[in-house]
Design a protein around this motif. Sequence first.
Motif, PDB file in Angstrom:
ATOM      1  N   THR A  36       0.806  -1.223   0.000  1.00  0.00           N
ATOM      2  CA  THR A  36       0.000   0.000   0.000  1.00  0.00           C
ATOM      3  C   THR A  36       0.837   1.270   0.000  1.00  0.00           C
ATOM      4  N   ARG A  38       2.035   2.469   2.671  1.00  0.00           N
ATOM      5  CA  ARG A  38       1.765   3.090   3.970  1.00  0.00           C
ATOM      6  C   ARG A  38       2.952   2.883   4.900  1.00  0.00           C
ATOM      7  N   ALA A  40       4.094   3.966   8.995  1.00  0.00           N
ATOM      8  CA  ALA A  40       3.650   4.581  10.248  1.00  0.00           C
ATOM      9  C   ALA A  40       4.734   4.449  11.307  1.00  0.00           C
ATOM     10  N   GLU A  53       1.756   8.999  10.266  1.00  0.00           N
ATOM     11  CA  GLU A  53       1.474   8.120   9.135  1.00  0.00           C
ATOM     12  C   GLU A  53       1.641   8.865   7.824  1.00  0.00           C
ATOM     13  N   THR A  54       2.059   8.132   6.811  1.00  0.00           N
ATOM     14  CA  THR A  54       2.135   8.669   5.465  1.00  0.00           C
ATOM     15  C   THR A  54       1.842   7.545   4.477  1.00  0.00           C
ATOM     16  N   TRP A  55       1.391   7.913   3.317  1.00  0.00           N
ATOM     17  CA  TRP A  55       1.148   6.959   2.239  1.00  0.00           C
ATOM     18  C   TRP A  55       2.000   7.390   1.053  1.00  0.00           C
ATOM     19  N   SER A  56       2.924   6.531   0.681  1.00  0.00           N
ATOM     20  CA  SER A  56       3.831   6.794  -0.444  1.00  0.00           C
ATOM     21  C   SER A  56       4.565   8.119  -0.293  1.00  0.00           C
TER      22      SER A  56
END
Length: 65
Positions: A36, A38, A40, A53-56
Amino acid sequence: MPAAWGWVGPVHSETPFADHLGETVLAVREEAGPDTGRLALEIAFDSGRVRCETWSGEDLRLSSK
């Protein structure tokens, strides 16, 4: 500021770290979701936790529990 630079600031009047100033970090835990994108990082204090948290690599989100 150009939109591509993003924006950094508290969602409310304080940062999630405000309640934990001066406390000792008890534990740090990292989670990754390779499928994903993701990532954290959870930081534990006596009085609670802060989760980053971060996504990409986009839209860093900080929350306090």
